[in-house]
Design a protein around this motif. Structure first.
Motif, PDB file in Angstrom:
ATOM      1  N   CYS A  97      31.449  40.687  15.736  1.00 21.58           N
ATOM      2  CA  CYS A  97      31.346  41.939  16.474  1.00 21.58           C
ATOM      3  C   CYS A  97      30.064  42.662  16.083  1.00 21.58           C
ATOM      4  O   CYS A  97      29.438  42.345  15.080  1.00 21.58           O
ATOM      5  CB  CYS A  97      32.566  42.820  16.221  1.00 21.58           C
ATOM      6  SG  CYS A  97      32.941  43.087  14.476  1.00 21.58           S
ATOM      7  N   GLY A  98      29.705  43.645  16.900  1.00 21.35           N
ATOM      8  CA  GLY A  98      28.486  44.398  16.667  1.00 21.35           C
ATOM      9  C   GLY A  98      27.897  44.845  17.986  1.00 21.35           C
ATOM     10  O   GLY A  98      28.459  44.596  19.054  1.00 21.35           O
ATOM     11  N   SER A  99      26.771  45.500  17.953  1.00 15.88           N
ATOM     12  CA  SER A  99      26.147  45.991  19.174  1.00 15.88           C
ATOM     13  C   SER A  99      25.531  44.835  19.956  1.00 15.88           C
ATOM     14  O   SER A  99      25.397  43.720  19.460  1.00 15.88           O
ATOM     15  CB  SER A  99      25.086  47.037  18.832  1.00 15.88           C
ATOM     16  OG  SER A  99      24.116  46.491  17.966  1.00 15.88           O
TER      17      SER A  99
ATOM     18  N   ALA B 221      26.229  49.107  13.076  1.00 12.93           N
ATOM     19  CA  ALA B 221      26.967  48.226  12.174  1.00 12.93           C
ATOM     20  C   ALA B 221      27.695  49.031  11.100  1.00 12.93           C
ATOM     21  O   ALA B 221      28.852  48.744  10.761  1.00 12.93           O
ATOM     22  CB  ALA B 221      26.020  47.214  11.536  1.00 12.93           C
ATOM     23  N   ALA B 222      27.027  50.038  10.561  1.00 12.12           N
ATOM     24  CA  ALA B 222      27.653  50.884   9.548  1.00 12.12           C
ATOM     25  C   ALA B 222      28.853  51.622  10.128  1.00 12.12           C
ATOM     26  O   ALA B 222      29.906  51.755   9.475  1.00 12.12           O
ATOM     27  CB  ALA B 222      26.632  51.877   8.998  1.00 12.12           C
ATOM     28  N   TYR B 223      28.699  52.114  11.339  1.00 16.73           N
ATOM     29  CA  TYR B 223      29.797  52.803  12.010  1.00 16.73           C
ATOM     30  C   TYR B 223      30.980  51.855  12.192  1.00 16.73           C
ATOM     31  O   TYR B 223      32.145  52.220  11.997  1.00 16.73           O
ATOM     32  CB  TYR B 223      29.304  53.329  13.359  1.00 16.73           C
ATOM     33  CG  TYR B 223      30.186  54.351  14.013  1.00 16.73           C
ATOM     34  CD1 TYR B 223      31.046  55.159  13.275  1.00 16.73           C
ATOM     35  CD2 TYR B 223      30.142  54.533  15.392  1.00 16.73           C
ATOM     36  CE1 TYR B 223      31.836  56.116  13.885  1.00 16.73           C
ATOM     37  CE2 TYR B 223      30.934  55.489  16.017  1.00 16.73           C
ATOM     38  CZ  TYR B 223      31.787  56.275  15.256  1.00 16.73           C
ATOM     39  OH  TYR B 223      32.565  57.216  15.865  1.00 16.73           O
ATOM     40  N   PHE B 224      30.680  50.605  12.573  1.00 13.91           N
ATOM     41  CA  PHE B 224      31.733  49.611  12.767  1.00 13.91           C
ATOM     42  C   PHE B 224      32.422  49.281  11.440  1.00 13.91           C
ATOM     43  O   PHE B 224      33.641  49.145  11.371  1.00 13.91           O
ATOM     44  CB  PHE B 224      31.147  48.337  13.379  1.00 13.91           C
ATOM     45  CG  PHE B 224      32.093  47.645  14.319  1.00 13.91           C
ATOM     46  CD1 PHE B 224      33.375  47.309  13.926  1.00 13.91           C
ATOM     47  CD2 PHE B 224      31.698  47.333  15.606  1.00 13.91           C
ATOM     48  CE1 PHE B 224      34.235  46.664  14.780  1.00 13.91           C
ATOM     49  CE2 PHE B 224      32.555  46.708  16.478  1.00 13.91           C
ATOM     50  CZ  PHE B 224      33.831  46.361  16.066  1.00 13.91           C
ATOM     51  N   VAL B 225      31.629  49.138  10.379  1.00 12.95           N
ATOM     52  CA  VAL B 225      32.203  48.870   9.053  1.00 12.95           C
ATOM     53  C   VAL B 225      33.196  49.959   8.676  1.00 12.95           C
ATOM     54  O   VAL B 225      34.304  49.693   8.185  1.00 12.95           O
ATOM     55  CB  VAL B 225      31.085  48.746   8.006  1.00 12.95           C
ATOM     56  CG1 VAL B 225      31.650  48.820   6.589  1.00 12.95           C
ATOM     57  CG2 VAL B 225      30.311  47.443   8.195  1.00 12.95           C
ATOM     58  N   GLU B 226      32.805  51.203   8.914  1.00 14.53           N
ATOM     59  CA  GLU B 226      33.690  52.315   8.567  1.00 14.53           C
ATOM     60  C   GLU B 226      34.940  52.334   9.434  1.00 14.53           C
ATOM     61  O   GLU B 226      36.045  52.621   8.954  1.00 14.53           O
ATOM     62  CB  GLU B 226      32.909  53.634   8.714  1.00 14.53           C
ATOM     63  CG  GLU B 226      31.791  53.770   7.683  1.00 14.53           C
ATOM     64  CD  GLU B 226      30.774  54.827   8.057  1.00 14.53           C
ATOM     65  OE1 GLU B 226      31.009  55.536   9.081  1.00 14.53           O
ATOM     66  OE2 GLU B 226      29.757  54.954   7.352  1.00 14.53           O
ATOM     67  N   ARG B 227      34.783  52.010  10.716  1.00 11.65           N
ATOM     68  CA  ARG B 227      35.943  51.996  11.607  1.00 11.65           C
ATOM     69  C   ARG B 227      36.899  50.860  11.247  1.00 11.65           C
ATOM     70  O   ARG B 227      38.121  51.026  11.275  1.00 11.65           O
ATOM     71  CB  ARG B 227      35.483  51.855  13.053  1.00 11.65           C
ATOM     72  CG  ARG B 227      36.627  51.721  14.051  1.00 11.65           C
ATOM     73  CD  ARG B 227      37.522  52.964  14.091  1.00 11.65           C
ATOM     74  NE  ARG B 227      38.670  52.739  14.939  1.00 11.65           N
ATOM     75  CZ  ARG B 227      38.667  52.901  16.269  1.00 11.65           C
ATOM     76  NH1 ARG B 227      37.562  53.279  16.882  1.00 11.65           N
ATOM     77  NH2 ARG B 227      39.762  52.682  16.965  1.00 11.65           N
TER      78      ARG B 227
END
Length: 452
Positions: A40-42, A292-298
């Motif tokens: 996953c990712g942008s 990616a950082a936002y996804f890691v946190e989510r």
């Protein structure tokens, strides 16, 4: 299966980079308890190529793998030598004879299958599975259904998870690798199942199904007396025919609505369960790593099993000792008359200033030396000093790019030091065959100790 990423001492410490745990890809792929890997990712960061490379590597190490992609460019089919992909897994040839034995594994060959999500066909399969043939035919022919199944916001993401649930329920493959849908917001992938399930099980649907549930004149009386203003408003917004189509659609699908919410919840739990591994894919760019950082946190907030970050398209240089500043200074000196010694056919940069006051003339820091023809008039339009200066400027640009990527990478690591990382160097061209995918797989598994 333990979802804690396996780590090792960071090789980047030798190059002055911020320390980060290293993601061991082969250990992840070889673990028989790993049943689902979600990339996953942008958009535009290489998720499809990463998913395909991981699937190919796992298959050639003895596992029976299917890779599910949602890729509008359809490059996955081309790279795997398949004319086209559709909603049915297709066998990829050319993997059986390249068996890599994993530690503790038998010598049985693996298999690789690939498929591309057909959003509407998957929706049709849901209807056909959860409705009798007559009702299914009514639903599939309904104009409102055709609109919803083909373009409702979040449908693609939901159907990707629906297809994942179908594949996992068959228990036919050792490993399922998922290439998540490209979207502006990486969170769409996690939110869509709940969002679509809520829509199909929400107040609007209950409103539209109420007349059909009451039936006949009672239903009309209900509309005329209790909900005439509401339906009149809906009719103006949606149009009378569309409202009628919607009521017919939800009446025919009434028995399946609860299933959407149930399956959405089941899929969400499947993603949280042991045996699922999330890989966030990013490029060493500010926007990509911010998402990616936002996804890691989510993922952490949703208790999803994140195993690491794949950092794609990392640039490198074999001449890192020559800084951007020194390269530019050397290029400027080449442009100044009298700075270059061209005796005996050689062009050598002399006394190029460095930021610390040193020069390029020493034995350890000698600048680039380029052989020049004795008769420089042979090619007056492209003298060697101009070519050398151009190369030096290109090198300076590359060094600045490396520094920018390192700063971006270090910023991510400072906020998420627990995330294991594997880096993949930028390649000169696109991956278009199995050989290219194997190369990517090798680089993923190498832990990327050195950039070349």
């Amino acid at each position: 299966m333990s979802q804690e990423p396996q780590t090792a001492a960071d090789p980047d410490a030798r190059s002055g980079r911020s320390p980060a745990p290293t993601l061991h890809v082969d250990a992840l792929l070889d673990d028989p308890e790993t049943r689902i890997v979600v990339c996953c990712g942008s958009g535009g960061v290489g998720k499809t190529t990463t998913a395909a490379a991981l699937a190919l590597r796992a298959a050639e190490r003895g596992r029976k793998v299917v890779v599910l992609t949602i890729d509008p460019a359809k490059r996955l089919a081309q790279s795997m030598g398949i004319d086209s992909l559709d909603n049915v897994p297709r066998r990829v040839k050319g993997t059986e004879d390249r068996r890599e034995e994993a530690p503790g594994e038998s010598a049985e060959p693996g298999e690789l299958h690939a498929m591309m999500l057909d959003m509407k066909r998957t929706f049709d399969e849901v209807v056909e599975t959860h409705a009798d043939p007559e009702r299914a035919a009514q639903i599939l022919a309904n104009p409102f259904y055709q609109t919803v199944s083909g373009g409702f916001a979040g449908t693609q993401e939901y159907m990707a998870m629906e297809k994942l649930g179908q594949l996992r329920a068959k228990d036919e493959w050792d490993l399922i690798v998922v290439d998540t849908p490209p979207s502006r917001n990486a969170l769409d992938f996690l939110d869509a199942p709940k969002r679509l399930g809520s829509f199909l099980d929400g107040r609007l649907i209950r409103l539209l199904t109420a007349p059909a549930k009451l039936g006949g004149r009672a239903g009309m009386a209900f509309l005329n007396v209790g909900m005439s203003m509401m339906t009149g408003t809906l009719g103006k917004i949606l149009g009378g025919q569309l409202l009628k189509d919607a009521q017919t659609f939800v009446s025919a699908m009434d028995t399946t609505f609860g299933g959407f919410r149930t399956r959405a919840d089941a899929t969400f739990k499947l993603l949280q369960a042991p045996g699922t591994a999330f890989l966030v894919v990013a490029a060493p760019e500010r926007d990509a790593l911010r998402e990616a950082a936002y996804f890691v946190e989510r993922l952490a907030a949703e208790k999803m099993p994140l195993v690491g970050l794949v950092l794609n398209r990392v640039h490198g240089s074999g001449a890192t000792r020559l800084s951007a500043e020194r390269a530019l200074a050397a290029a400027e000196n080449l442009a100044e008359p009298g700075i270059v010694d061209q005796t005996d056919g050689n062009a050598v940069v002399r006394n190029s200033p460095d930021t610390d006051g040193s020069s390029l003339s020493g034995p350890e820091d000698s600048g680039p030396e380029v052989s020049r023809p004795a008769d420089s008039a042979a090619d007056p339009d492209r003298p060697v000093d101009e070519l050398t200066a151009g190369l030096l400027r290109l090198h300076a640009e590359r060094m600045r790019l490396l520094a920018r990527e390192q700063r971006t990478r270090d910023r991510f690591i400072s906020h998420h030091p627990e995330v294991a990382i594997v880096e993949v160097p930028a390649l000169p061209g696109d991956v278009h065959d199995l050989t290219g995918l194997r190369d990517i797989g090798d680089r993923l598994a190498a832990g990327h100790t050195e950039l070349s």
